[in-house]
Design a protein around this motif. Structure first.
Motif, mmCIF file in Angstrom:
data_model
loop_
_atom_site.group_PDB
_atom_site.id
_atom_site.type_symbol
_atom_site.label_atom_id
_atom_site.label_comp_id
_atom_site.label_asym_id
_atom_site.label_seq_id
_atom_site.Cartn_x
_atom_site.Cartn_y
_atom_site.Cartn_z
ATOM 1 N N UNK A 1 4.973 -72.803 23.597
ATOM 2 C CA UNK A 1 4.816 -72.031 24.837
ATOM 3 C C UNK A 1 5.242 -72.884 26.029
ATOM 4 N N UNK A 2 4.806 -74.139 26.042
ATOM 5 C CA UNK A 2 5.212 -75.038 27.120
ATOM 6 C C UNK A 2 6.715 -75.288 27.096
ATOM 7 N N UNK A 3 7.281 -75.404 25.912
ATOM 8 C CA UNK A 3 8.717 -75.602 25.785
ATOM 9 C C UNK A 3 9.474 -74.421 26.385
ATOM 10 N N UNK B 1 11.921 -74.480 29.721
ATOM 11 C CA UNK B 1 13.343 -74.202 29.510
ATOM 12 C C UNK B 1 13.714 -72.756 29.853
ATOM 13 N N UNK B 2 12.894 -72.089 30.647
ATOM 14 C CA UNK B 2 13.151 -70.686 30.995
ATOM 15 C C UNK B 2 14.486 -70.532 31.696
ATOM 16 N N UNK C 1 17.430 -70.588 17.482
ATOM 17 C CA UNK C 1 17.512 -71.979 17.931
ATOM 18 C C UNK C 1 16.126 -72.613 17.959
ATOM 19 N N UNK C 2 15.140 -71.880 18.474
ATOM 20 C CA UNK C 2 13.769 -72.402 18.498
ATOM 21 C C UNK C 2 13.252 -72.660 17.087
ATOM 22 N N UNK D 1 8.149 -67.318 20.733
ATOM 23 C CA UNK D 1 9.495 -66.767 20.676
ATOM 24 C C UNK D 1 9.553 -65.316 21.112
ATOM 25 N N UNK D 2 8.446 -64.624 20.993
ATOM 26 C CA UNK D 2 8.383 -63.221 21.408
ATOM 27 C C UNK D 2 8.618 -63.085 22.913
#
Length: 136
Positions: free
Chosen positions: A16-18, A22-23, A42-43, A121-122
């Motif tokens: 979630x932090x990632x 990277x938004x 990719x995630x 990822x959602x």
């Protein structure tokens, strides 16, 4: 099971932090036409690489330490020597490496990480490029 749940929550919060960090990057990718499912892929690949690398390192260290303890033994507290003799117990224990259990735990860890990545990822699926680029 409790440790597996704790690890699962830590993986979810890490990803979630990632995603929050990277938004803007994901917004640029979406703006140039990359499908959100490819970003989610990719995630998943990143999570797979990190989990396999971490597991390989952890198993290597555990195998070396277990082998050293198999050779030298792990001494039990000296204060209870009389108790050990009374119950005919050794003063050192010699652990063994359980390969089938290791295989099961490793597979569960890799699968658990992949399942945990679905939750953050959602958010990428709902991400809009313009809004993502504006976010700081």
């Amino acid at each position: 099971y409790v440790i597996a749940v704790i690890v699962g929550f830590s993986v979810v919060t890490t990803f979630i932090m990632l995603i929050y960090e990277r938004t803007q990057e994901f917004g640029v990718l979406l703006a140039v036409g990359v499908k959100s499912r490819l970003i989610r892929l990719q995630l998943h690949l990143e999570a797979l690489m990190v989990s396999v690398l971490g597991l390989a390192l952890g198993v290597s260290v555990a195998a070396v330490l277990t082998r050293l303890m198999q050779i030298n033994g792990l001494p039990l507290p000296v204060e209870a020597t009389e108790l050990y003799q009374q119950f005919n117990m050794p003063t050192r224990i010699f652990p063994e490496f359980d390969w089938p259990a290791l295989g099961t735990a490793t597979l569960m860890a890799v699968v658990g990480v992949q399942v945990a990545v679905f939750i953050p990822g959602w958010r990428i699926r709902k991400l809009r490029p313009v809004e993502a680029l504006r976010q700081e």
